[in-house]
Design an enzyme around this catalytic site. Structure first.
Site, PDB file in Angstrom:
ATOM      1  N   ASP A   1      -6.401  11.607 -26.173  1.00 19.42           N
ATOM      2  CA  ASP A   1      -6.476  10.279 -25.581  1.00 19.42           C
ATOM      3  C   ASP A   1      -5.863   9.333 -26.609  1.00 19.42           C
ATOM      4  O   ASP A   1      -6.510   8.915 -27.561  1.00 19.42           O
ATOM      5  CB  ASP A   1      -7.936   9.919 -25.290  1.00 19.42           C
ATOM      6  CG  ASP A   1      -8.081   8.497 -24.759  1.00 19.42           C
ATOM      7  OD1 ASP A   1      -7.063   7.769 -24.693  1.00 19.42           O
ATOM      8  OD2 ASP A   1      -9.212   8.109 -24.413  1.00 19.42           O
TER       9      ASP A   1
ATOM     10  N   TYR B   1       0.843  -1.198   0.000  1.00 14.71           N
ATOM     11  CA  TYR B   1       0.000   0.000   0.000  1.00 14.71           C
ATOM     12  C   TYR B   1       0.872   1.240   0.000  1.00 14.71           C
ATOM     13  O   TYR B   1       1.856   1.309   0.742  1.00 14.71           O
ATOM     14  CB  TYR B   1      -0.922   0.026   1.236  1.00 14.71           C
ATOM     15  CG  TYR B   1      -2.366  -0.080   0.824  1.00 14.71           C
ATOM     16  CD1 TYR B   1      -2.990   0.972   0.148  1.00 14.71           C
ATOM     17  CD2 TYR B   1      -3.101  -1.236   1.057  1.00 14.71           C
ATOM     18  CE1 TYR B   1      -4.300   0.862  -0.275  1.00 14.71           C
ATOM     19  CE2 TYR B   1      -4.408  -1.352   0.636  1.00 14.71           C
ATOM     20  CZ  TYR B   1      -5.009  -0.296  -0.036  1.00 14.71           C
ATOM     21  OH  TYR B   1      -6.295  -0.404  -0.457  1.00 14.71           O
TER      22      TYR B   1
ATOM     23  N   LYS C   1      -2.233  -1.465 -24.870  1.00 19.65           N
ATOM     24  CA  LYS C   1      -2.610  -1.634 -26.274  1.00 19.65           C
ATOM     25  C   LYS C   1      -1.315  -1.624 -27.093  1.00 19.65           C
ATOM     26  O   LYS C   1      -0.481  -2.484 -26.887  1.00 19.65           O
ATOM     27  CB  LYS C   1      -3.632  -0.568 -26.660  1.00 19.65           C
ATOM     28  CG  LYS C   1      -4.927  -0.738 -25.840  1.00 19.65           C
ATOM     29  CD  LYS C   1      -6.004   0.277 -26.137  1.00 19.65           C
ATOM     30  CE  LYS C   1      -7.194   0.063 -25.219  1.00 19.65           C
ATOM     31  NZ  LYS C   1      -8.223   1.113 -25.384  1.00 19.65           N
TER      32      LYS C   1
ATOM     33  N   GLU D   1      -0.634   4.833  -0.695  1.00 16.50           N
ATOM     34  CA  GLU D   1      -1.445   6.016  -1.047  1.00 16.50           C
ATOM     35  C   GLU D   1      -0.594   7.273  -0.945  1.00 16.50           C
ATOM     36  O   GLU D   1       0.177   7.437   0.005  1.00 16.50           O
ATOM     37  CB  GLU D   1      -2.653   6.111  -0.110  1.00 16.50           C
ATOM     38  CG  GLU D   1      -3.737   5.113  -0.463  1.00 16.50           C
ATOM     39  CD  GLU D   1      -4.921   5.172   0.485  1.00 16.50           C
ATOM     40  OE1 GLU D   1      -4.870   5.903   1.489  1.00 16.50           O
ATOM     41  OE2 GLU D   1      -5.905   4.454   0.198  1.00 16.50           O
TER      42      GLU D   1
ATOM     43  N   ARG E   1      -2.009  -3.888 -18.015  1.00 14.87           N
ATOM     44  CA  ARG E   1      -3.178  -3.000 -18.039  1.00 14.87           C
ATOM     45  C   ARG E   1      -3.020  -1.887 -17.006  1.00 14.87           C
ATOM     46  O   ARG E   1      -2.919  -2.142 -15.816  1.00 14.87           O
ATOM     47  CB  ARG E   1      -4.462  -3.770 -17.730  1.00 14.87           C
ATOM     48  CG  ARG E   1      -4.672  -5.008 -18.541  1.00 14.87           C
ATOM     49  CD  ARG E   1      -6.074  -5.558 -18.352  1.00 14.87           C
ATOM     50  NE  ARG E   1      -6.978  -4.980 -19.323  1.00 14.87           N
ATOM     51  CZ  ARG E   1      -7.082  -5.393 -20.581  1.00 14.87           C
ATOM     52  NH1 ARG E   1      -6.369  -6.398 -21.017  1.00 14.87           N
ATOM     53  NH2 ARG E   1      -7.925  -4.807 -21.403  1.00 14.87           N
TER      54      ARG E   1
ATOM     55  N   THR F   1      -3.805   4.379 -22.338  1.00 12.97           N
ATOM     56  CA  THR F   1      -3.681   3.075 -21.703  1.00 12.97           C
ATOM     57  C   THR F   1      -2.247   2.618 -21.937  1.00 12.97           C
ATOM     58  O   THR F   1      -1.530   3.197 -22.757  1.00 12.97           O
ATOM     59  CB  THR F   1      -4.611   2.031 -22.355  1.00 12.97           C
ATOM     60  OG1 THR F   1      -4.307   1.978 -23.747  1.00 12.97           O
ATOM     61  CG2 THR F   1      -6.076   2.376 -22.174  1.00 12.97           C
TER      62      THR F   1
HETATM   63  C1  LIG Z   1      -9.237   1.487 -24.626  1.00 18.29           C
HETATM   64  C2  LIG Z   1      -9.523   2.941 -24.541  1.00 18.29           C
HETATM   65  C3  LIG Z   1      -9.772   3.565 -23.300  1.00 18.29           C
HETATM   66  C4  LIG Z   1     -10.043   2.823 -22.024  1.00 18.29           C
HETATM   67  O1  LIG Z   1      -9.160   1.972 -21.570  1.00 18.29           O
HETATM   68  P1  LIG Z   1      -9.527   0.850 -20.485  1.00 18.29           P
HETATM   69  O2  LIG Z   1      -8.197   0.453 -20.014  1.00 18.29           O
HETATM   70  O3  LIG Z   1     -10.280  -0.200 -21.217  1.00 18.29           O
HETATM   71  O4  LIG Z   1     -10.354   1.492 -19.422  1.00 18.29           O
HETATM   72  C5  LIG Z   1      -9.898   4.938 -23.288  1.00 18.29           C
HETATM   73  N1  LIG Z   1      -9.814   5.654 -24.409  1.00 18.29           N
HETATM   74  C6  LIG Z   1      -9.618   5.085 -25.613  1.00 18.29           C
HETATM   75  C7  LIG Z   1      -9.521   5.955 -26.829  1.00 18.29           C
HETATM   76  C8  LIG Z   1      -9.474   3.707 -25.719  1.00 18.29           C
HETATM   77  O5  LIG Z   1      -9.322   3.146 -26.926  1.00 18.29           O
END
Ligand SMILES: *Cc1c(COP(=O)(O)O)cnc(C)c1O
Length: 482
Positions: A227, A72, A256, A74, A262, A253
């Site tokens: 994003d 932990y 990907k 925080e 993750r 993220t």
């Molecule tokens: C996948 C994705 C997210 C969210 O990611 P998670 O890890 O699934 O919560 C946010 N924005 C975009 C553009 C994404 O493709």
């Protein structure tokens, strides 16, 4: 059973407990072990074409499965609410440094928060930081390739919490071309006056015009958030344009194209935001707003095991091998796209600048739902998606394919021609099943017809065997056993 002196449980039970804590998964929980084994088999012998997925490396998964899970912490490095944080402090600082370095950022101009649990919480933290409750946001509509967390709602219902707690007005793609309609975004932004504009996509195969979006944000005094969840690996490798020079905030993220475990990251600008006509400087205050929104605003203890995995992934991101990987991701996507076009298919926007394509099945008389089911049956994983101009989100007419995962297994252009052939076979079979039934039949009826017709079952088994033999040739990244 005898109780040993002062012990509340029997010695035998206690010995068992201590033994249990040391057992490997295969011995301790054969049920979960066997489910994981089955999933590993599916990943190894199937063709993984889901555009948002990837295979994390062995080193990333080792860090993820480490003792860092237990801690932990925080707060932030140097300011924690718990003791014993000297090593997680070192880890979090290292992860921050690597994150900035991986995207070529100067630490005087940019900071980063590495604690978001995933991409969705990262975006919610950004809105919480810079948009007041019921303040206005504009993102690409979900059916047009945006993400749920960009304020998704339908006419009937607010679906994403980002549309419940903030006021959202979506922008869209041109239904004819499939490209984002920036002119309309500009007009609507003038009327809607958003506090934040989001440049980011989950299903869009073209580069974004960040400069244009910056200009639209400036016209409205809005923040610009990129994003880059889907494309952050491509950006880090420098094979697609970077949003950083145009944006105030960048979220992503890490699992990907970035190929980590993750989690989520939020980059924010520091220093001077603007200078007015009299030379007066306005400074950014994003650092404290964003850090406070993540913790204590929305989250509790950081997932230190995930931060460890992300740090390992970011080190890999900075290698020439990673750049080569991302070049191959793009080349493979072009090869897949061209091969499908050669088989007579229509690709939305006619091709791709990045790692994904959207196949439009309307010209073939099929749709995403039905083809997705047949492809799944022949061990090809992809997902149905709406195409620009789709009348109903309930019957999406496209399939989204991405090349990051299979490229991590070593596939090159020639291999993707083969992949396109397998996809083609699956779609031909879908059309055959459709022809055997009432055109108005539901998806459920379709699945039944597909799994009942003996002839169809045989064909599915035949193609599936070919796909599995092909996929099984390629190495599988990750932990050797799990
Ligand atoms: C996948 C994705 C997210 C969210 O990611 P998670 O890890 O699934 O919560 C946010 N924005 C975009 C553009 C994404 O493709």
């Amino acid at each position: 059973m005898s109780l040993t002196n002062g012990h509340c449980v029997s010695k035998e039970t206690w010995d068992h407990h201590n033994k249990m804590m040391l057992e490997p998964l295969s011995v301790n929980d054969p049920e979960v072990f066997s489910i994981i084994k089955k999933e590993k088999h599916r990943q190894t012998y199937g063709l993984e074409l889901i555009a948002s997925e990837n295979f994390a490396s062995r080193a990333v998964l080792e860090a993820l499965g480490s003792c860092m899970n237990n801690k932990y912490s925080e707060g932030y490095p140097g300011q924690r609410y718990y003791g014993g944080t000297e090593h997680v402090d070192e880890l979090e600082r290292l992860c921050q440094l690597r994150a900035l370095e991986a995207f070529g950022l100067n630490s005087e101009k940019w900071g980063v928060n590495v604690q978001p649990y995933s991409g969705s919480p990262a975006n919610f933290a950004v809105y919480t930081a810079v948009v007041e409750p019921h303040g206005r946001i504009m993102g690409l509509d979900l059916p047009d390739g945006g993400h749920l967390t960009h304020g998704f709602m339908t006419e009937k219902k607010k679906i994403s919490a980002t549309s419940i707690f903030f006021e959202s007005m979506a922008y869209k793609v041109n239904p004819e071309t499939g490209y984002i309609n920036y002119d309309r975004l500009q007009e609507n932004a003038k009327l809607f006056h958003p506090k934040l504009i989001i440049a980011g996509t989950s299903c869009y195969s073209r580069n974004l015009d960040y400069a244009r979006m910056r200009q639209i944000a400036n016209e409205n005094g809005a923040y610009l958030l990129a994003d880059m969840a889907h494309i952050s690996g491509l950006i880090a490798a420098g094979v697609v344009p970077s949003p950083f020079e145009h944006c105030d905030i960048v979220s992503t993220t890490t699992h990907k194209t970035l190929r980590g475990c993750r989690a989520g990251l939020i980059f924010f600008r520091k220093g001077v935001r603007s200078i007015d006509a009299k030379g007066k400087e306005t400074m950014y205050n994003l650092e404290s707003l964003i850090n406070q929104a993540v913790f204590p605003g929305l989250q509790g203890g950081p997932h230190n095991h995930a931060i460890a995995g992300v740090a390992v992934a970011l080190k890999q991101v900075m290698t020439p091998e990673f750049k080569a990987y991302q070049k191959q991701v793009l080349a493979n996507c072009k090869a897949l796209s061209n091969a499908l076009i050669d088989h007579g298919y229509k690709i939305v926007t006619g091709g791709s600048d990045n790692h994904l394509i959207l196949l439009d099945l309307r010209t073939k008389g099929s749709d995403g739902g039905r083809t997705e089911k047949v492809l799944e049956a022949i061990a090809i994983a992809c997902n149905k998606n709406t195409c620009p101009g789709d009348k109903s989100a309930l019957r999406p007419s496209g399939l989204r394919f991405g090349t990051p995962a299979l490229t991590s297994r070593g596939l090159i252009e020639e291999d993707f021609k083969k992949v396109a052939e397998f996809i083609h076979k699956g779609i031909v079979l879908t059309l055959e099943v459709q022809k055997s039934m009432d055109p108005k039949a539901t998806l459920k009826d379709f699945v039944q017809a597909m799994s009942q017709g003996e002839n169809f079952q045989e064909q599915i088994a035949g193609i599936r065997a070919e796909v599995e033999a092909f996929a099984g040739q390629f190495p599988m990244p990750g932990l050797p056993e799990l």
